[in-house]
Scaffold this active site. Structure first.
Site, PDB file in Angstrom:
ATOM      1  CG  ASP A 102      -1.677  -1.185   1.097  1.00 55.80           C
ATOM      2  OD1 ASP A 102      -2.029  -1.665   0.270  1.00 55.80           O
ATOM      3  OD2 ASP A 102      -2.240  -1.205   2.519  1.00 55.80           O
TER       4      ASP A 102
HETATM    5  N1  URA Z   1      -1.058  -6.154   3.987  1.00 56.77           N
HETATM    6  C1  URA Z   1      -1.640  -4.716   3.884  1.00 56.77           C
HETATM    7  O1  URA Z   1      -2.855  -4.454   4.565  1.00 56.77           O
HETATM    8  N2  URA Z   1      -0.949  -3.530   3.299  1.00 56.77           N
HETATM    9  C2  URA Z   1       0.166  -3.848   2.493  1.00 56.77           C
HETATM   10  O2  URA Z   1       0.783  -3.034   2.010  1.00 56.77           O
HETATM   11  C3  URA Z   1       0.688  -5.259   2.671  1.00 56.77           C
HETATM   12  C4  URA Z   1       0.034  -6.142   3.390  1.00 56.77           C
END
Ligand code: URA
Length: 241
Positions: A102
Protein backbone atom coordinates in the site's frame (compact mmCIF):
# COMPACT_ATOMS: atom_id res chain seq x y z
CA UNK A 1 28.10 -18.57 -20.81
CA UNK A 2 26.80 -22.10 -21.39
CA UNK A 3 24.16 -22.47 -24.08
CA UNK A 4 21.73 -24.24 -21.71
CA UNK A 5 22.09 -21.47 -19.12
CA UNK A 6 21.46 -18.83 -21.77
CA UNK A 7 18.24 -20.59 -22.84
CA UNK A 8 17.14 -20.98 -19.22
CA UNK A 9 17.80 -17.31 -18.51
CA UNK A 10 15.70 -16.46 -21.55
CA UNK A 11 12.85 -18.51 -19.97
CA UNK A 12 12.79 -21.28 -22.58
CA UNK A 13 12.36 -23.94 -19.93
CA UNK A 14 14.02 -25.61 -16.99
CA UNK A 15 17.63 -26.65 -17.26
CA UNK A 16 16.64 -30.23 -18.13
CA UNK A 17 14.02 -29.11 -20.68
CA UNK A 18 16.47 -26.87 -22.54
CA UNK A 19 19.13 -29.61 -22.46
CA UNK A 20 16.59 -31.85 -24.22
CA UNK A 21 15.89 -29.19 -26.83
CA UNK A 22 19.60 -28.83 -27.51
CA UNK A 23 20.22 -32.58 -27.71
CA UNK A 24 17.28 -32.98 -30.11
CA UNK A 25 18.93 -30.51 -32.49
CA UNK A 26 16.40 -27.71 -32.02
CA UNK A 27 18.96 -25.03 -31.23
CA UNK A 28 21.38 -23.25 -33.53
CA UNK A 29 24.21 -20.85 -32.85
CA UNK A 30 25.16 -18.60 -35.76
CA UNK A 31 23.10 -20.83 -38.08
CA UNK A 32 24.91 -24.05 -37.06
CA UNK A 33 23.06 -26.72 -35.08
CA UNK A 34 24.65 -27.26 -31.67
CA UNK A 35 23.88 -30.38 -29.65
CA UNK A 36 26.07 -29.72 -26.62
CA UNK A 37 24.36 -28.03 -23.63
CA UNK A 38 27.74 -26.78 -22.34
CA UNK A 39 28.62 -25.10 -25.66
CA UNK A 40 29.95 -21.61 -24.85
CA UNK A 41 28.08 -18.68 -26.34
CA UNK A 42 28.55 -14.94 -26.26
CA UNK A 43 25.02 -13.95 -25.33
CA UNK A 44 25.37 -10.40 -26.60
CA UNK A 45 26.91 -11.27 -30.00
CA UNK A 46 26.00 -14.78 -31.12
CA UNK A 47 22.82 -15.33 -33.05
CA UNK A 48 20.98 -18.04 -31.16
CA UNK A 49 17.77 -19.60 -32.44
CA UNK A 50 15.46 -22.22 -31.02
CA UNK A 51 13.13 -24.09 -33.36
CA UNK A 52 13.94 -21.47 -36.00
CA UNK A 53 13.02 -18.52 -33.75
CA UNK A 54 15.68 -15.99 -32.80
CA UNK A 55 16.20 -15.53 -29.08
CA UNK A 56 16.96 -11.91 -28.34
CA UNK A 57 19.18 -11.56 -25.31
CA UNK A 58 17.72 -9.70 -22.39
CA UNK A 59 19.51 -9.56 -19.08
CA UNK A 60 17.60 -10.29 -15.93
CA UNK A 61 17.76 -7.70 -13.16
CA UNK A 62 16.81 -8.07 -9.51
CA UNK A 63 16.65 -5.22 -7.01
CA UNK A 64 15.42 -4.84 -3.47
CA UNK A 65 13.92 -1.48 -2.67
CA UNK A 66 13.33 -0.17 0.84
CA UNK A 67 9.97 1.31 -0.07
CA UNK A 68 9.14 4.49 1.81
CA UNK A 69 5.58 5.59 2.55
CA UNK A 70 4.07 8.00 0.03
CA UNK A 71 4.83 6.22 -3.24
CA UNK A 72 2.51 3.81 -5.02
CA UNK A 73 3.50 0.30 -6.09
CA UNK A 74 2.99 0.59 -9.83
CA UNK A 75 5.14 0.91 -12.93
CA UNK A 76 3.37 4.14 -13.88
CA UNK A 77 0.70 6.41 -12.48
CA UNK A 78 -0.77 9.64 -13.83
CA UNK A 79 -1.13 11.32 -10.44
CA UNK A 80 1.20 9.76 -7.88
CA UNK A 81 4.93 9.04 -7.61
CA UNK A 82 5.65 5.39 -8.17
CA UNK A 83 8.26 3.08 -6.70
CA UNK A 84 9.91 3.00 -10.15
CA UNK A 85 10.80 6.69 -9.83
CA UNK A 86 13.17 5.61 -7.02
CA UNK A 87 15.23 3.45 -9.42
CA UNK A 88 16.90 5.97 -11.71
CA UNK A 89 18.55 3.34 -13.93
CA UNK A 90 15.36 1.32 -14.42
CA UNK A 91 14.42 2.59 -17.86
CA UNK A 92 14.47 0.15 -20.74
CA UNK A 93 14.83 -2.87 -18.47
CA UNK A 94 11.10 -3.74 -18.33
CA UNK A 95 11.24 -3.90 -14.55
CA UNK A 96 8.14 -4.34 -12.43
CA UNK A 97 7.45 -4.67 -8.70
CA UNK A 98 6.66 -8.17 -7.44
CA UNK A 99 3.36 -7.82 -5.63
CA UNK A 100 2.01 -4.70 -4.08
CA UNK A 101 2.52 -2.68 -0.92
CA UNK A 102 0.00 0.00 0.00
CA UNK A 103 1.01 3.63 -0.43
CA UNK A 104 1.52 4.02 3.33
CA UNK A 105 3.35 0.68 3.76
CA UNK A 106 7.14 0.62 3.96
CA UNK A 107 9.76 -2.06 3.60
CA UNK A 108 10.91 -4.79 1.28
CA UNK A 109 9.84 -4.61 -2.35
CA UNK A 110 11.43 -6.86 -4.95
CA UNK A 111 11.67 -5.32 -8.41
CA UNK A 112 12.67 -7.45 -11.38
CA UNK A 113 12.12 -8.21 -15.04
CA UNK A 114 12.20 -11.96 -14.32
CA UNK A 115 8.56 -12.73 -15.03
CA UNK A 116 8.89 -16.39 -14.13
CA UNK A 117 10.26 -15.61 -10.68
CA UNK A 118 7.57 -12.98 -10.09
CA UNK A 119 4.90 -15.46 -11.11
CA UNK A 120 6.27 -18.13 -8.77
CA UNK A 121 6.50 -15.78 -5.80
CA UNK A 122 2.97 -14.50 -6.30
CA UNK A 123 1.26 -17.74 -7.27
CA UNK A 124 -1.46 -18.39 -4.65
CA UNK A 125 -0.68 -22.11 -4.68
CA UNK A 126 2.93 -21.57 -3.53
CA UNK A 127 2.02 -19.91 -0.22
CA UNK A 128 5.19 -17.82 -0.11
CA UNK A 129 5.63 -16.42 3.41
CA UNK A 130 5.71 -12.65 3.92
CA UNK A 131 6.60 -11.19 7.29
CA UNK A 132 5.45 -7.74 8.40
CA UNK A 133 6.28 -5.57 11.37
CA UNK A 134 2.94 -4.11 12.47
CA UNK A 135 2.10 -1.32 14.94
CA UNK A 136 -1.52 -1.26 16.04
CA UNK A 137 -3.90 0.57 18.31
CA UNK A 138 -6.28 -1.59 20.34
CA UNK A 139 -5.89 -4.45 22.75
CA UNK A 140 -4.43 -7.76 21.69
CA UNK A 141 -6.19 -10.51 23.60
CA UNK A 142 -5.10 -14.15 23.62
CA UNK A 143 -8.26 -14.89 21.60
CA UNK A 144 -7.24 -12.34 18.99
CA UNK A 145 -3.81 -13.93 18.66
CA UNK A 146 -5.33 -17.34 18.25
CA UNK A 147 -7.78 -16.04 15.61
CA UNK A 148 -4.91 -14.53 13.63
CA UNK A 149 -2.95 -17.76 14.00
CA UNK A 150 -5.77 -20.08 12.99
CA UNK A 151 -7.48 -17.99 10.31
CA UNK A 152 -9.81 -15.05 10.58
CA UNK A 153 -12.88 -13.90 8.60
CA UNK A 154 -12.03 -10.67 6.78
CA UNK A 155 -15.08 -10.50 4.54
CA UNK A 156 -13.82 -12.77 1.76
CA UNK A 157 -15.21 -16.12 0.69
CA UNK A 158 -12.80 -17.97 2.96
CA UNK A 159 -11.03 -17.07 6.19
CA UNK A 160 -7.34 -16.24 6.00
CA UNK A 161 -4.83 -19.08 6.03
CA UNK A 162 -3.09 -19.73 9.34
CA UNK A 163 -0.54 -17.05 10.16
CA UNK A 164 2.35 -16.74 12.60
CA UNK A 165 2.16 -14.06 15.25
CA UNK A 166 5.09 -12.88 17.32
CA UNK A 167 4.03 -10.37 19.96
CA UNK A 168 6.78 -7.78 20.40
CA UNK A 169 5.25 -5.21 22.74
CA UNK A 170 1.87 -4.78 24.35
CA UNK A 171 0.20 -2.10 26.46
CA UNK A 172 -3.42 -1.24 27.28
CA UNK A 173 -4.24 0.34 23.92
CA UNK A 174 -1.23 -0.25 21.64
CA UNK A 175 0.74 -3.27 20.51
CA UNK A 176 3.41 -4.29 18.01
CA UNK A 177 3.64 -7.68 16.35
CA UNK A 178 5.47 -9.52 13.61
CA UNK A 179 2.91 -11.20 11.42
CA UNK A 180 3.79 -13.83 8.83
CA UNK A 181 1.16 -14.59 6.21
CA UNK A 182 1.25 -16.90 3.21
CA UNK A 183 -1.28 -15.14 1.00
CA UNK A 184 -1.46 -11.76 -0.70
CA UNK A 185 -5.02 -10.53 -0.35
CA UNK A 186 -5.90 -6.87 -0.78
CA UNK A 187 -4.96 -4.89 2.38
CA UNK A 188 -4.66 -8.26 4.09
CA UNK A 189 -2.70 -7.31 7.19
CA UNK A 190 -4.82 -4.23 7.88
CA UNK A 191 -8.01 -6.23 7.45
CA UNK A 192 -6.76 -9.06 9.68
CA UNK A 193 -5.92 -6.62 12.47
CA UNK A 194 -9.25 -4.87 11.99
CA UNK A 195 -11.05 -8.22 12.20
CA UNK A 196 -9.66 -8.72 15.71
CA UNK A 197 -10.63 -5.23 16.85
CA UNK A 198 -7.41 -3.30 16.21
CA UNK A 199 -6.22 -0.73 13.71
CA UNK A 200 -2.84 -0.66 11.94
CA UNK A 201 -0.95 2.59 12.43
CA UNK A 202 2.32 1.51 10.78
CA UNK A 203 3.20 -1.39 8.49
CA UNK A 204 6.55 -2.52 7.17
CA UNK A 205 7.39 -5.66 5.18
CA UNK A 206 10.48 -7.39 6.52
CA UNK A 207 10.74 -10.42 4.24
CA UNK A 208 9.29 -12.28 1.29
CA UNK A 209 10.16 -15.94 0.92
CA UNK A 210 13.90 -16.28 1.53
CA UNK A 211 14.57 -12.59 0.89
CA UNK A 212 14.92 -10.25 3.87
CA UNK A 213 15.06 -6.48 3.83
CA UNK A 214 18.64 -5.28 4.08
CA UNK A 215 18.31 -2.96 7.08
CA UNK A 216 21.39 -1.01 5.95
CA UNK A 217 19.28 0.31 3.07
CA UNK A 218 17.77 3.62 4.03
CA UNK A 219 14.15 4.32 3.09
CA UNK A 220 13.88 5.03 -0.62
CA UNK A 221 17.16 3.38 -1.54
CA UNK A 222 17.75 0.10 -3.33
CA UNK A 223 20.46 -2.35 -4.26
CA UNK A 224 20.91 -5.27 -6.63
CA UNK A 225 20.30 -8.69 -5.12
CA UNK A 226 23.38 -10.82 -4.58
CA UNK A 227 23.81 -14.02 -6.58
CA UNK A 228 23.04 -16.02 -3.39
CA UNK A 229 19.83 -14.09 -2.78
CA UNK A 230 18.71 -14.71 -6.37
CA UNK A 231 19.55 -18.42 -6.20
CA UNK A 232 17.75 -18.82 -2.88
CA UNK A 233 14.59 -17.38 -4.42
CA UNK A 234 14.79 -19.96 -7.22
CA UNK A 235 15.54 -23.20 -5.38
CA UNK A 236 14.50 -25.53 -8.19
CA UNK A 237 16.79 -23.86 -10.71
CA UNK A 238 19.78 -23.67 -8.37
CA UNK A 239 19.50 -27.38 -7.65
CA UNK A 240 19.74 -28.08 -11.37
CA UNK A 241 23.00 -26.14 -11.81
N1 URA B 1 -1.17 -5.94 3.93
C1 URA B 1 -1.68 -4.69 3.94
O1 URA B 1 -2.71 -4.44 4.54
N2 URA B 1 -1.01 -3.74 3.27
C2 URA B 1 0.15 -3.96 2.60
O2 URA B 1 0.73 -3.03 2.02
C3 URA B 1 0.67 -5.27 2.61
C4 URA B 1 -0.02 -6.25 3.28
Amino acid sequence: MRLDKFLCDMQLGTRSQVKDLIKKGQVSVNDTLVRKPDFQVDAARDHIACMGKSIVYQSLYYYMLHKPAGVVTATRDNHESTVMSLLPDASGKHLAPVGRLDKDTEGLLLITNDGELAHNLLSPSRHVAKTYYVECTGTLSADAVSLLENGVEIGDETPTRPAQVKVLTQSADFYTIELTITEGRFHQVKRMVQAVGGSVTYLKRLSMGTLSLDETLSKGSYRALTEQEIMALKPSKSSEL
